[in-house]
Design a protein around this motif. Structure first.
Motif, PDB file in Angstrom:
ATOM      1  N   ILE A  10      13.394 -39.636  21.529  1.00  0.00           N
ATOM      2  CA  ILE A  10      14.570 -38.810  21.796  1.00  0.00           C
ATOM      3  C   ILE A  10      15.768 -39.684  22.166  1.00  0.00           C
ATOM      4  CG2 ILE A  10      15.557 -37.093  23.368  1.00  0.00           C
ATOM      5  CD1 ILE A  10      12.714 -35.854  23.516  1.00  0.00           C
ATOM      6  N   LEU A  11      15.530 -40.731  22.964  1.00  0.00           N
ATOM      7  CA  LEU A  11      16.619 -41.628  23.335  1.00  0.00           C
ATOM      8  C   LEU A  11      17.144 -42.395  22.123  1.00  0.00           C
ATOM      9  CD1 LEU A  11      15.283 -43.033  26.730  1.00  0.00           C
ATOM     10  CD2 LEU A  11      16.953 -41.207  26.357  1.00  0.00           C
ATOM     11  N   ARG A  12      16.246 -42.781  21.220  1.00  0.00           N
ATOM     12  CA  ARG A  12      16.703 -43.438  19.991  1.00  0.00           C
ATOM     13  C   ARG A  12      17.513 -42.470  19.139  1.00  0.00           C
ATOM     14  NH1 ARG A  12      11.383 -45.635  20.265  1.00  0.00           N
ATOM     15  NH2 ARG A  12      10.592 -44.136  18.735  1.00  0.00           N
ATOM     16  N   ARG A  13      17.085 -41.213  19.091  1.00  0.00           N
ATOM     17  CA  ARG A  13      17.846 -40.206  18.345  1.00  0.00           C
ATOM     18  C   ARG A  13      19.243 -40.047  18.941  1.00  0.00           C
ATOM     19  NH1 ARG A  13      15.029 -35.237  19.121  1.00  0.00           N
ATOM     20  NH2 ARG A  13      13.668 -35.880  17.403  1.00  0.00           N
ATOM     21  N   GLU A  14      19.321 -40.032  20.259  1.00  0.00           N
ATOM     22  CA  GLU A  14      20.628 -39.885  20.905  1.00  0.00           C
ATOM     23  C   GLU A  14      21.570 -41.023  20.497  1.00  0.00           C
ATOM     24  OE1 GLU A  14      22.246 -38.903  25.370  1.00  0.00           O
ATOM     25  OE2 GLU A  14      20.643 -40.392  25.165  1.00  0.00           O
ATOM     26  N   GLY A  15      21.068 -42.251  20.507  1.00  0.00           N
ATOM     27  CA  GLY A  15      21.891 -43.386  20.115  1.00  0.00           C
ATOM     28  C   GLY A  15      22.325 -43.289  18.666  1.00  0.00           C
ATOM     29  N   TRP A  16      21.419 -42.874  17.795  1.00  0.00           N
ATOM     30  CA  TRP A  16      21.733 -42.759  16.366  1.00  0.00           C
ATOM     31  C   TRP A  16      22.771 -41.668  16.134  1.00  0.00           C
ATOM     32  CZ3 TRP A  16      21.335 -39.057  12.522  1.00  0.00           C
ATOM     33  CH2 TRP A  16      21.403 -39.526  11.205  1.00  0.00           C
ATOM     34  N   LEU A  17      22.638 -40.535  16.824  1.00  0.00           N
ATOM     35  CA  LEU A  17      23.591 -39.444  16.660  1.00  0.00           C
ATOM     36  C   LEU A  17      24.983 -39.836  17.149  1.00  0.00           C
ATOM     37  CD1 LEU A  17      21.322 -36.458  17.753  1.00  0.00           C
ATOM     38  CD2 LEU A  17      22.350 -36.754  15.482  1.00  0.00           C
ATOM     39  N   LYS A  18      25.045 -40.582  18.245  1.00  0.00           N
ATOM     40  CA  LYS A  18      26.347 -41.049  18.728  1.00  0.00           C
ATOM     41  C   LYS A  18      26.992 -41.974  17.702  1.00  0.00           C
ATOM     42  CE  LYS A  18      25.428 -40.723  23.716  1.00  0.00           C
ATOM     43  NZ  LYS A  18      25.209 -41.506  24.963  1.00  0.00           N
ATOM     44  N   GLU A  19      26.183 -42.846  17.123  1.00  0.00           N
ATOM     45  CA  GLU A  19      26.701 -43.800  16.140  1.00  0.00           C
ATOM     46  C   GLU A  19      27.203 -43.097  14.886  1.00  0.00           C
ATOM     47  OE1 GLU A  19      25.022 -47.556  13.427  1.00  0.00           O
ATOM     48  OE2 GLU A  19      23.775 -46.676  15.008  1.00  0.00           O
ATOM     49  N   HIS A  20      26.557 -41.997  14.519  1.00  0.00           N
ATOM     50  CA  HIS A  20      26.887 -41.329  13.261  1.00  0.00           C
ATOM     51  C   HIS A  20      27.596 -39.992  13.474  1.00  0.00           C
ATOM     52  CE1 HIS A  20      24.674 -44.203  10.782  1.00  0.00           C
ATOM     53  NE2 HIS A  20      23.746 -44.196  11.727  1.00  0.00           N
ATOM     54  N   ARG A  21      28.133 -39.793  14.663  1.00  0.00           N
ATOM     55  CA  ARG A  21      28.796 -38.524  14.970  1.00  0.00           C
ATOM     56  C   ARG A  21      29.912 -38.217  13.970  1.00  0.00           C
ATOM     57  NH1 ARG A  21      33.283 -36.753  16.569  1.00  0.00           N
ATOM     58  NH2 ARG A  21      33.528 -34.821  17.791  1.00  0.00           N
ATOM     59  N   GLN A  22      30.821 -39.169  13.740  1.00  0.00           N
ATOM     60  CA  GLN A  22      31.954 -38.913  12.861  1.00  0.00           C
ATOM     61  C   GLN A  22      31.502 -38.693  11.422  1.00  0.00           C
ATOM     62  OE1 GLN A  22      35.192 -38.490  13.974  1.00  0.00           O
ATOM     63  NE2 GLN A  22      35.445 -37.684  11.899  1.00  0.00           N
ATOM     64  N   GLU A  23      30.492 -39.432  10.984  1.00  0.00           N
ATOM     65  CA  GLU A  23      29.975 -39.236   9.629  1.00  0.00           C
ATOM     66  C   GLU A  23      29.425 -37.822   9.464  1.00  0.00           C
ATOM     67  OE1 GLU A  23      27.625 -42.715   7.905  1.00  0.00           O
ATOM     68  OE2 GLU A  23      27.766 -43.219  10.038  1.00  0.00           O
ATOM     69  N   MET A  24      28.691 -37.337  10.463  1.00  0.00           N
ATOM     70  CA  MET A  24      28.161 -35.987  10.387  1.00  0.00           C
ATOM     71  C   MET A  24      29.299 -34.975  10.287  1.00  0.00           C
ATOM     72  SD  MET A  24      25.813 -33.730  13.043  1.00  0.00           S
ATOM     73  CE  MET A  24      24.435 -34.884  13.063  1.00  0.00           C
ATOM     74  N   LEU A  25      30.319 -35.171  11.098  1.00  0.00           N
ATOM     75  CA  LEU A  25      31.450 -34.248  11.082  1.00  0.00           C
ATOM     76  C   LEU A  25      32.146 -34.265   9.720  1.00  0.00           C
ATOM     77  CD1 LEU A  25      33.126 -32.295  12.798  1.00  0.00           C
ATOM     78  CD2 LEU A  25      34.541 -34.229  13.468  1.00  0.00           C
ATOM     79  N   ASP A  26      32.380 -35.461   9.195  1.00  0.00           N
ATOM     80  CA  ASP A  26      33.047 -35.582   7.897  1.00  0.00           C
ATOM     81  C   ASP A  26      32.251 -34.879   6.791  1.00  0.00           C
ATOM     82  OD1 ASP A  26      35.046 -37.033   9.123  1.00  0.00           O
ATOM     83  OD2 ASP A  26      34.273 -38.994   8.475  1.00  0.00           O
ATOM     84  N   ILE A  27      30.935 -35.062   6.814  1.00  0.00           N
ATOM     85  CA  ILE A  27      30.095 -34.455   5.787  1.00  0.00           C
ATOM     86  C   ILE A  27      30.075 -32.935   5.932  1.00  0.00           C
ATOM     87  CG2 ILE A  27      27.687 -34.204   5.052  1.00  0.00           C
ATOM     88  CD1 ILE A  27      27.370 -37.213   5.540  1.00  0.00           C
ATOM     89  N   LEU A  28      29.964 -32.445   7.155  1.00  0.00           N
ATOM     90  CA  LEU A  28      29.915 -31.000   7.379  1.00  0.00           C
ATOM     91  C   LEU A  28      31.224 -30.320   6.976  1.00  0.00           C
ATOM     92  CD1 LEU A  28      28.044 -30.819  10.790  1.00  0.00           C
ATOM     93  CD2 LEU A  28      27.274 -29.807   8.628  1.00  0.00           C
ATOM     94  N   LEU A  29      32.344 -31.008   7.178  1.00  0.00           N
ATOM     95  CA  LEU A  29      33.644 -30.409   6.876  1.00  0.00           C
ATOM     96  C   LEU A  29      34.179 -30.764   5.502  1.00  0.00           C
ATOM     97  CD1 LEU A  29      35.424 -30.896  10.318  1.00  0.00           C
ATOM     98  CD2 LEU A  29      34.299 -28.851   9.447  1.00  0.00           C
ATOM     99  N   GLY A  30      33.472 -31.677   4.814  1.00  0.00           N
ATOM    100  CA  GLY A  30      33.960 -32.157   3.522  1.00  0.00           C
ATOM    101  C   GLY A  30      33.836 -31.138   2.397  1.00  0.00           C
TER     102      GLY A  30
END
Length: 288
Positions: A268-288
């Motif tokens: 779960i802690l590794r997931r948290e770090g990965w999500l923080k790192e890729h937060r903007q990418e997720m947002l861009d993809i969801l809104l693209g």
């Protein structure tokens, strides 16, 4: 709790063991039924399944009652279910889209159930989350409806390559549409550090896994406001999940303790770090 009258057993009443979940063992098939050990949240889940049946939702088992051994009796839902870890066929993009559509139908059918009571479990019962008191760093969002909250590949019945039904409603309870969509994406993308992607899963690339979140969101019909909120919700849920998993391991033991010992907290802690790192990418993809 009503008693089961045996009407769905069929001519062959032999018990056939079904695959055990992470925390539930002793699940068997008897003819056209599934028998599961009763749990404290069983009456609340039964009421939810009764509501879904009355609402005309055909993507969930029906609750039939309690058998002579005190087990919950549900209708057996035929089809294929992914194993653990899920087989490569479960990564099919069209299957993922069908999961999103099924989840939307579930939520639409759930609207109104227990809203007037503030989503309190009926008849003085409990939801699963109420069994483990724990303080979490980020308060849960104000609930909108009762939902599944555990739409893993192992809890989706597939027929003809498409999601036909959801099973295992043990973790069902008050939540939000977005929370259930994110939780589903977490399992089906899956979202997390590369080393934690399912063994044999054909989708490993970070961008490709984030694209799967968009596929799910599109199929569900997630609006722009919810898409904008998802990356931050994803990060905040990690800390809450860590505390809840730890508390479940300590207070309930069993499969919860086993998962904790096997390192789910670190994952779960590794997931948290990965999500923080890729937060903007997720947002861009969801809104693209």
């Amino acid at each position: 709790m009503r008693s089961y009258d045996g009407r769905a057993d069929g001519p062959d009443a032999a018990e056939v063991a079904l695959a055990a979940g992470d925390v539930t063992e002793g699940v068997v098939r008897v003819g056209g039924t599934v028998r599961r050990p009763a749990q404290p949240q069983s009456p609340a889940v039964a009421a939810y399944l009764d509501h879904l049946e009355a609402a005309g939702f055909d993507g969930a088992p029906r609750f039939l009652g309690r058998d002579g051994q005190g087990r919950d009796v549900l209708t057996f839902v035929p089809g294929d279910v992914a194993g653990s870890p899920p087989e490569p066929w479960a990564a099919d993009a069209e299957l993922l889209a069908s999961v999103g559509r099924l989840l939307r139908r579930l939520h639409d059918a759930s609207e109104g159930f227990l809203r007037e009571s503030g989503f309190a479990a009926p008849d003085g019962g409990v939801w699963r989350r109420q069994l483990v008191p724990v303080e979490v760093p980020v308060p849960d969002p104000e609930p909108e409806l009762v939902c599944h909250l555990d739409v893993t590949p192992q809890n989706v019945v597939v027929r003809g390559g498409r999601a036909a039904a959801l099973i295992d409603f043990d973790l069902a309870g008050p939540g939000t549409r977005l929370l259930d969509v994110y939780n589903t994406a977490m399992h089906w993308a899956p979202l997390g550090a590369p080393e934690d992607v399912y063994e044999g899963w054909p989708v490993h690339d970070d961008w490709a896994r984030l694209e799967r979140v968009r596929i799910l969101a599109d199929a569900y019909g997630l609006d722009e406001e919810a898409r904008e909120a998802m990356p931050d919700l994803a990060v905040s849920r990690c800390a809450s999940s860590w505390h809840r998993m730890k508390a479940s391991a300590e207070q309930l033991g069993g499969g919860w303790a086993r998962m904790w010992e096997e390192g789910v907290g670190d994952m779960i802690l590794r997931r948290e770090g990965w999500l923080k790192e890729h937060r903007q990418e997720m947002l861009d993809i969801l809104l693209g």
